[in-house]
Design an enzyme around this catalytic site. Structure first.
Site, PDB file in Angstrom:
ATOM      1  CB  CYS A  70      -0.915   0.019   1.224  1.00  0.00           C
ATOM      2  SG  CYS A  70      -2.318  -1.088   1.093  1.00  0.00           S
ATOM      3  CG  HIS A  71       1.390   3.576  -3.374  1.00  0.00           C
ATOM      4  ND1 HIS A  71       0.720   2.526  -3.962  1.00  0.00           N
ATOM      5  CD2 HIS A  71       2.487   3.797  -4.142  1.00  0.00           C
ATOM      6  CE1 HIS A  71       1.388   2.128  -5.036  1.00  0.00           C
ATOM      7  NE2 HIS A  71       2.456   2.875  -5.171  1.00  0.00           N
TER       8      HIS A  71
ATOM      9  CG  MET B 137      -5.928  -1.967   0.267  1.00  0.00           C
ATOM     10  SD  MET B 137      -6.912  -3.483   0.378  1.00  0.00           S
ATOM     11  CE  MET B 137      -6.278  -4.224   1.875  1.00  0.00           C
ATOM     12  CD  GLU B 138      -5.421   3.553   2.344  1.00  0.00           C
ATOM     13  OE1 GLU B 138      -4.200   3.650   2.204  1.00  0.00           O
ATOM     14  OE2 GLU B 138      -6.157   3.039   1.469  1.00  0.00           O
TER      15      GLU B 138
ATOM     16  CG  ASP C 125      -8.881  -5.968  23.471  1.00  0.00           C
ATOM     17  OD1 ASP C 125      -8.373  -7.000  23.947  1.00  0.00           O
ATOM     18  OD2 ASP C 125      -8.693  -4.826  23.934  1.00  0.00           O
TER      19      ASP C 125
END
Length: 314
Positions: free
Chosen positions: A62-63, A97-98, A112
């Site tokens: 990823c950039h 992707m972000e 969690d």
């Protein structure tokens, strides 16, 4: 990493979703803010925002993207938490992707915080909902291929002292975008000969004329003057975009005097004579350049992916 340096910046957006399954009693704990580790939704939101901003550090190919906005929305359902992320950036590459990582880390953070209360927790789905941006969002489709002419203006090339590179690069880029290159002409730096060739191509009904060469400050650089002599209207934004794109790559782009304009129903664009300058300039203005033709034909602003046809007299 893929080289994205030739790409222009565009507004990029992506939306993603994650679903965290849980017991109804766990959902009530979130609603009542009685989870021992704190406010689940706000902590998950913060984690999702941080994840979007650090995607390139976690996913190797990823950039680094200058993220302009990240939002996360949460919907509590009977036995699940629906997480939706939305990321925006004005950049060369997409932000899916972000968005995916933002939704994922928000889900993991909620997991969690809730795991002491619920052993049935399960992240059931992570998916991309939508992505927008890039050249594909600005494509204009034509019923028949556009007809183009490439005109190379260079004394040296015309005399056979050097081989043409820029004209061939332009022709190949046009063909790769579905354009039919019907004419490829090499001329000397002669104003009258360039004028006559431009008029000839316009009269032949060519949709797009791309010239290369004769846009600098040399005494024999006259392509711009020849173009100015015949066009009906100038379209300054086309070459402004090309020069702005080029200036980020070389300090010499500002020295190009190229113009763009229309003659009848033909669009004429002057590109630099160097192969690199011609290639970068054309990359900067495609595919937005094609959007001009339906407007020129009187069709207004076509909405992709609709197909545009020429008027009957073309």
């Amino acid at each position: 990493m893929i080289d994205v340096s030739p790409k222009p910046d565009t507004l990029r957006e992506a939306k993603a979703e994650a679903i965290l399954k849980m017991l109804p009693s766990t959902r009530k704990s979130i609603e009542n803010q009685s989870v021992p580790k704190g406010n689940v939704l706000e902590v998950a939101r913060t984690a999702g925002i941080l994840a979007a901003k650090r995607t390139s550090e976690l996913i190797p190919f990823c950039h680094p993207v200058p993220v302009d906005a990240v939002t996360l929305e949460f919907t509590l359902q009977e036995s699940s938490l629906l997480i939706q992320s939305h990321v925006k950036s004005v950049w060369k590459t997409g932000v899916e992707m972000e968005a995916l990582l933002a939704a994922t880390l928000a889900a993991l953070t909620a997991y969690d915080m809730l795991k002491p209360l619920d052993e049935t927790l399960e992240i059931q789905s992570i998916r991309l909902l939508e992505k927008k941006g890039g050249k594909k969002d600005f494509l204009t489709f034509f019923e028949k291929p556009l007809r183009a002419a490439v005109i190379v203006t260079s004394d040296g090339t015309y005399a056979g002292k050097r081989q043409d590179k820029s004209g061939k690069i332009i022709a190949e880029l046009l063909k790769s975008n579905g354009v039919q290159v019907e004419s490829y002409v090499i001329l000397p730096d002669d104003r009258e000969k360039i004028i006559q060739e431009l008029l000839k191509q316009c009269q032949a009904g060519i949709d797009l004329i791309m010239t290369t060469g004769g846009t600098g400050l040399g005494p024999r650089d006259v392509t711009v003057e020849a173009t100015e002599a015949i066009i009906d209207r100038e379209v300054p934004g086309i070459l402004e975009a090309a020069r702005a794109f080029g200036q980020r790559r070389t300090p010499y782009s500002m020295l190009s005097r190229g113009i763009a304009g229309v003659k009848g129903k033909t669009l004429i664009v002057n590109l630099p004579g160097s192969s690199k300058g011609a290639s970068e300039s054309l990359q900067a203005i495609l595919p937005g350049l094609f959007h001009a033709l339906p407007m020129l034909w009187g069709g207004g602003h076509p909405e992709p992916p609709s197909t545009t046809s020429r008027p009957s007299d073309k």
